[in-house]
Design an enzyme around this catalytic site. Structure first.
Site, mmCIF file in Angstrom:
data_model
loop_
_atom_site.group_PDB
_atom_site.id
_atom_site.type_symbol
_atom_site.label_atom_id
_atom_site.label_comp_id
_atom_site.label_asym_id
_atom_site.label_seq_id
_atom_site.Cartn_x
_atom_site.Cartn_y
_atom_site.Cartn_z
ATOM 1 N N TRP A 124 0.862 -1.187 0.000
ATOM 2 C CA TRP A 124 0.000 0.000 0.000
ATOM 3 C C TRP A 124 0.899 1.238 0.000
ATOM 4 C CZ3 TRP A 124 -2.110 2.842 4.694
ATOM 5 C CH2 TRP A 124 -3.154 3.698 4.325
ATOM 6 N N ASP A 205 -1.318 -5.507 9.360
ATOM 7 C CA ASP A 205 -2.273 -4.543 8.833
ATOM 8 C C ASP A 205 -3.468 -5.353 8.314
ATOM 9 O OD1 ASP A 205 -3.685 -2.631 7.459
ATOM 10 O OD2 ASP A 205 -1.995 -1.897 6.273
ATOM 11 N N ALA A 207 -7.019 -4.924 7.007
ATOM 12 C CA ALA A 207 -7.986 -3.927 6.515
ATOM 13 C C ALA A 207 -9.108 -4.559 5.706
ATOM 14 C CB ALA A 207 -7.260 -2.879 5.666
ATOM 15 N N LYS A 240 -13.702 -1.054 5.096
ATOM 16 C CA LYS A 240 -14.286 -1.860 4.016
ATOM 17 C C LYS A 240 -15.363 -2.796 4.562
ATOM 18 C CE LYS A 240 -10.258 -0.406 2.663
ATOM 19 N NZ LYS A 240 -9.761 0.520 1.680
HETATM 20 C C1 LMR Z 1 -6.773 1.739 -1.162
HETATM 21 O O1 LMR Z 1 -5.715 1.107 -1.074
HETATM 22 O O2 LMR Z 1 -7.272 2.072 -2.244
HETATM 23 C C2 LMR Z 1 -7.513 2.093 0.094
HETATM 24 O O3 LMR Z 1 -6.875 1.550 1.195
HETATM 25 C C3 LMR Z 1 -7.777 3.526 0.218
HETATM 26 C C4 LMR Z 1 -6.571 4.339 0.540
HETATM 27 O O4 LMR Z 1 -6.625 5.055 1.550
HETATM 28 O O5 LMR Z 1 -5.573 4.295 -0.187
#
Ligand code: LMR
Length: 390
Positions: A124, A205, A207, A240
């Site tokens: 990410w 993490d 999510a 989410k």
């Molecule tokens: C994503 O990866 O698209 C989501 O986790 C939203 C973000 O905050 O980047």
């Protein structure tokens, strides 16, 4: 002076929506930010959330301050629902999963000089900036699939073997963002044992619980690490799995060496929250707690979440088959889990997809699979074929 500030590069994920909004082509498709979409392209509010909000509007009597820990009943209910009653965790409510990562990294930076954060790349795109903002050094290894499309643990195990005690391994608990490729349980066991032997610290993490193999399956890694290591941090997001994205609900749960040290770590995290924002916004946490404390609302929420997981899995398979039919098969796409997958594209291909076909995605080639529909599956697969042909 402030005028010495230099222009910043755009956030690779957040900038996509702005580009889509500016594009005049009616056929434009946004495969960017990770929000769930239904077949009509909407990001719906869960019916369970709407029902909980109605109840809160009716029954809530005060909005007086809580504390930097947030709503402690939310933390207790969420960690019991996520990890099971039997796992002992201390914790606090955070401003989404990002807030949990931010607090964790800042407290980690204050303990142990020279601690590094170890990231599997791609990851990410906010992980490294959060670590850097806390002043932590960063090491990377390749998070990749083998030729069959399964997670290849070798680079991670190598990174663990060469780390220093106290280094922090940020691990995606399920539904790896962006690749969708997770270690299997046997691989996780090896990873946890190696991290324990190295004296490194896992920061999981999590999510996307509920978007991968199933609710219980998606937290198996937390239970496994809880058994394997003396200290563990879990940054948890409700964005989410409760569809509460902009309400910013998350928590940071902590396993310390014993109950006293767990509580002390939480004290430090709460102090970091106090200086950053004093206390987290309440609304989303009360919504989640209201759902989790009510059997009927819980059933409704879980059925909505299960339907999302099933839809994502079937879109993933349909898209993989559409690619296969065009000779563009990608095993790691069909074998992946969760909201994302990576298109096998060269740099420059993404820009062509946007310029020629009004298909928007981040430069990494990640796509939000929830943005697929029967029509866009074919369009994206055709566009990829055309881009390959040049
Ligand atoms: C994503 O990866 O698209 C989501 O986790 C939203 C973000 O905050 O980047």
């Amino acid at each position: 002076s402030l005028s010495d500030l230099q222009p910043l590069g755009l956030d690779p994920i957040l900038s996509i929506a702005a580009r889509v909004a500016r594009d005049p082509r009616p056929e434009r498709v946004d495969f960017g930010i990770g929000v769930y979409r239904d077949a009509e392209g909407h990001s719906p509010i869960f019916a369970a959330v709407k029902a909980a909000e109605a109840r809160i509007a009716r029954d809530q009597r005060t909005k007086a301050y809580l504390s930097p820990l947030g709503d402690t009943r939310f933390v207790a209910a969420m960690s019991a629902a996520a990890f099971g009653e039997h796992l002992a965790f201390a914790g606090l409510q955070t401003v989404g999963g990002t807030g949990a990562l931010h607090l964790a990294m800042h407290v980690l930076a204050a303990t142990g000089s020279g601690r590094k954060v170890v990231l599997g790349t791609p990851t990410w795109p906010n992980h490294a900036p959060i670590a850097a903002s806390a002043g932590l050094g960063i090491r990377t290894y390749a998070h990749r699939a083998d030729v069959g499309g399964a997670f290849d643990p070798a680079p991670l195990l190598q990174a663990i073997a060469t780390c220093s005690a106290g280094d922090v391994f940020v691990l995606h608990g399920c539904c790896h963002n962006p690749t969708g490729i997770d270690p299997n349980l046997a691989q996780w066991q090896d990873i946890a044992a190696a991290i324990a032997a190295a004296g490194a610290l896992p920061l999981i993490d999590l999510a996307y619980q509920g978007f991968g193999e199933g609710w219980a399956e998606d937290q198996a890694v937390v239970a496994l690490f809880h058994d394997a290591v003396p200290e563990l941090l879990v940054a948890y997001s409700c964005d989410k799995n409760f569809g509460l994205y902009r309400d910013r609900v998350g928590m940071l749960t902590v396993k310390g060496r014993d109950a006293t040290s767990g509580q002390m770590i939480v004290q430090h995290l709460a102090a970091a929250a106090r200086t950053a924002y004093s206390m987290p916004p309440d609304h989303g946490a009360v919504v989640v707690r209201t759902i989790l404390e009510d059997a009927e609302l819980s059933r409704l929420w879980r059925s909505e979440l299960d339907a999302m997981r099933a839809r994502l899995a079937s879109l993933r398979q349909a898209f993989a088959m559409a690619l296969e039919a065009r000779g563009l098969g990608q095993p790691c796409l069909s074998r992946g889990f969760g909201m994302f997958g990576m298109l096998d594209v060269a740099p420059g291909d993404v820009e062509q997809l946007t310029e020629r076909f009004a298909i928007f995605l981040p430069p990494s080639g990640r796509i939000n699979l929830a943005a697929l529909t029967d029509a866009t599956i074919e369009r994206l697969a055709d566009a990829l074929l055309a881009v390959r042909a040049g």
